[in-house]
Write a protein that holds these residues in place. Structure first.
Motif, PDB file in Angstrom:
ATOM      1  N   TYR A   1       0.831  -7.586   6.553  1.00 14.58           N
ATOM      2  CA  TYR A   1       1.488  -7.634   7.862  1.00 14.58           C
ATOM      3  C   TYR A   1       2.795  -8.409   7.761  1.00 14.58           C
ATOM      4  N   LYS A   2       3.792  -8.001   8.536  1.00 16.13           N
ATOM      5  CA  LYS A   2       5.009  -8.790   8.637  1.00 16.13           C
ATOM      6  C   LYS A   2       4.628 -10.160   9.190  1.00 16.13           C
TER       7      LYS A   2
ATOM      8  N   GLN B   1      -2.670  -9.261   3.764  1.00 20.80           N
ATOM      9  CA  GLN B   1      -2.926  -7.820   3.894  1.00 20.80           C
ATOM     10  C   GLN B   1      -1.650  -7.009   4.080  1.00 20.80           C
TER      11      GLN B   1
ATOM     12  N   LEU C   1      -2.280  -3.082  14.467  1.00 23.63           N
ATOM     13  CA  LEU C   1      -3.365  -3.136  13.478  1.00 23.63           C
ATOM     14  C   LEU C   1      -3.215  -2.053  12.417  1.00 23.63           C
ATOM     15  N   LYS C   2      -3.406  -2.452  11.172  1.00 27.80           N
ATOM     16  CA  LYS C   2      -3.335  -1.507  10.062  1.00 27.80           C
ATOM     17  C   LYS C   2      -4.647  -0.750   9.924  1.00 27.80           C
ATOM     18  N   PRO C   3      -4.617   0.551   9.728  1.00 25.81           N
ATOM     19  CA  PRO C   3      -5.866   1.302   9.523  1.00 25.81           C
ATOM     20  C   PRO C   3      -6.473   0.946   8.172  1.00 25.81           C
TER      21      PRO C   3
ATOM     22  N   SER D   1      -8.144   2.240   4.953  1.00 21.01           N
ATOM     23  CA  SER D   1      -8.250   3.484   4.196  1.00 21.01           C
ATOM     24  C   SER D   1      -9.665   3.712   3.679  1.00 21.01           C
TER      25      SER D   1
ATOM     26  N   ASP E   1       4.128 -10.410  12.895  1.00 19.59           N
ATOM     27  CA  ASP E   1       2.973  -9.631  13.338  1.00 19.59           C
ATOM     28  C   ASP E   1       1.666 -10.294  12.919  1.00 19.59           C
TER      29      ASP E   1
ATOM     30  N   GLU F   1      -6.667  -4.842  -0.473  1.00 14.55           N
ATOM     31  CA  GLU F   1      -6.691  -5.458   0.857  1.00 14.55           C
ATOM     32  C   GLU F   1      -6.164  -6.887   0.884  1.00 14.55           C
TER      33      GLU F   1
END
Length: 503
Positions: free
Chosen positions: A451-452, A449, A232-234, A236, A455, A244
């Motif tokens: 993500y690869k 957003q 999961l990406k944080p 900001s 993922d 986003e």
């Protein structure tokens, strides 16, 4: 979590014994203790009568240690050993002696006349065969399995249901209520064809050597929460809608606007900063009134999509939801694919059109994500004889076209050219109209957003299933609808963060 072969598991067992300096009997005790703990959770009443059916190998030895543990705890236990051969494993023979020394009621099953009346017991523990089975059960072992299945009693299988093959189709095995498997997941336990054998699957830790597991090579994995959480990406503190991601959802036709509404709302709820829907004119009013946070672009045609043309630059596109297969729609998809290079998720009628024109698959951008249900998958890869062939053909398809395929089901599979991931979340509540549309929106959002692709597919599938898991006690599964998935995406994120100690 790695999914390994029976040969690899045997090697790790041996390495655990060697590296930890323990006797093989100690590892057997660990396995039996872990099984016992799960048994007690399911059947806490110590007055329960338990029939242990053990074989002559180490799986039978596990069963006999379980018999000893249950007996020591006060359960009413009788152990039967199925003599299907001439030689016991050393550890199993040791525990036969221990069972007798501890005055636990026991008997051998050599002929059909020796098979007990199972109606006299409340629970059956199956420990006849383990993961090393190489041929279908025969003789007295097969007859015992038939009697177990005919008994109607709840059955708990040790590690695997007796008779289950790990690497090919199983035709005959114990029908377990639950399979308590030891630390390392086995692919066969999560395949649709085997559900009536495996029942519920629980994975218990038995202290296998972690370094030995780390050294084992595999390209098949079982998704755990901690692994997905790490992807999961944080968010900001200085994030805004422009940072986003912007997702474009393309779909809809007369009578199928709801699919686009679900996918679009799911995309925004999953964390996308901006979402635009490209729809035929008949869908615009419903979309905008149902979901005012989304932007809309109208096709020039009223009731179906005829030309996918837009003047914006989305970060990812989800296409095919409710789109129909009108001839003009097919041609519009073809023109779109010829010029598109944006990361892509293809679902529903997008997949059906591709199956009608398989040569168009080569136009997909590399790492495009396809999300078929079983029938849509069969149109793409052809029919299959069993789940193992289905997986082989899907992996070949993914390699050939450099795509990612989400095979939707109870344990959804995420397959790319190199790996296979078995999802662990979800309940039958997800078997509802619109569930797949929501999943497409979620994966498209994650892709937008940043993500690869692999993922985005893994995280989207996991979160999608988690919404059902966390509402299992608050929303009855039969009453669960696709909108409940969307409403609980945020709660699924909360659940992930709570388990990480962030909340």
């Amino acid at each position: 979590m790695k999914i390994l072969t029976s040969e690899q598991i045997r090697h790790i067992d041996a390495e655990t014994i060697s590296r930890q300096g323990i006797p093989s009997l100690e590892l057997m005790k660990r396995a039996a203790r872990a099984f016992y703990n799960r048994f007690v959770e399911l059947f806490p009443d110590k007055n329960t009568s338990v029939l242990i059916v053990a074989g002559m190998g180490n799986n039978g030895g596990d069963g006999l240690v379980v018999a000893r543990l249950l007996h020591q705890s006060g359960y009413r236990v009788k152990a039967f050993i199925v003599e299907y051969g001439t030689k016991y494993s050393e550890d199993c023979a040791h525990n036969v002696r221990r069972v007798k020394a501890e005055n636990i009621s026991n008997a051998k099953i050599v002929t059909e006349a020796d098979i007990p009346d199972m109606s006299a017991y409340e629970v059956v523990v199956d420990g006849i065969f383990g993961t090393g089975l190489s041929r279908e059960p025969a003789g007295i072992a097969a007859e015992v399995i038939r009697r177990i299945n005919a008994s109607g009693k709840p059955v708990l299988s040790i590690d695997v249901p007796s008779g289950l093959f790990l690497d090919r189709k199983t035709s005959f095995a114990v029908h377990a209520l639950e399979t308590v498997t030891f630390q390392i997941p086995k692919l066969a336990l999560f395949l649709p064809d085997n559900h009536h054998f495996t029942g519920n699957v629980s994975i218990v830790n038995i202290g296998l050597d972690e370094s030995a597991i780390a050294e084992a090579e595999t390209d098949i994995f079982f998704e755990e929460k901690k692994c997905i959480r790490g992807l999961l990406k944080p968010l900001s503190k200085f994030a805004h809608k422009g940072t986003e991601g912007h997702a474009l959802i393309v779909g809809g036709s007369l009578g199928k606007t709801g699919a686009v509404c679900l996918a679009t709302k799911a995309a925004l709820r999953t964390g996308c900063g901006l979402v635009t829907a490209f729809v035929p004119k008949c869908s615009t009013l419903a979309l905008q009134s149902n979901f005012p946070e989304a932007m809309a672009i109208e096709d020039k045609t009223d009731n179906y999509i005829s030309d996918i043309a837009f003047d914006l630059h989305p970060d990812a596109i989800g296409i095919g939801i409710g789109m129909g297969k009108h001839e003009e729609t097919q041609l519009a998809l073809h023109r779109f694919l010829q010029k598109n290079s944006t990361p892509l998720v293809v679902d529903a009628d997008g997949l059906n059109i591709l199956s009608m024109h398989p040569e168009w698959i080569e136009l997909l951008p590399p790492k495009s994500i396809l999300t078929p249900h079983p029938k849509e998958l069969s149109r793409l890869i052809g029919e299959w004889r069993d789940d193992f062939e289905k997986i082989d053909k899907t992996r070949q398809f993914a390699r050939q076209h450099d795509v990612i395929v989400v095979v939707k089901g109870a344990y959804s599979l995420v397959i790319d050219a190199e790996t296979l991931h078995v999802n662990s979340t979800g309940t039958p509540a997800l078997a509802t109209a619109g569930s797949g549309d929501v999943l497409t929106g979620m994966i498209t959002s994650l892709l937008a957003q940043g993500y690869k692709p692999i993922d985005a597919a893994r995280v989207g599938v996991f979160l999608h299933g988690l919404t059902a898991d966390i509402t299992e006690k608050s929303i009855y599964p039969r009453s669960f609808i696709a909108s409940h998935i969307i409403e609980n995406i945020g709660n699924a994120y909360f659940d992930m963060e709570k388990s990480n100690g962030l909340l």
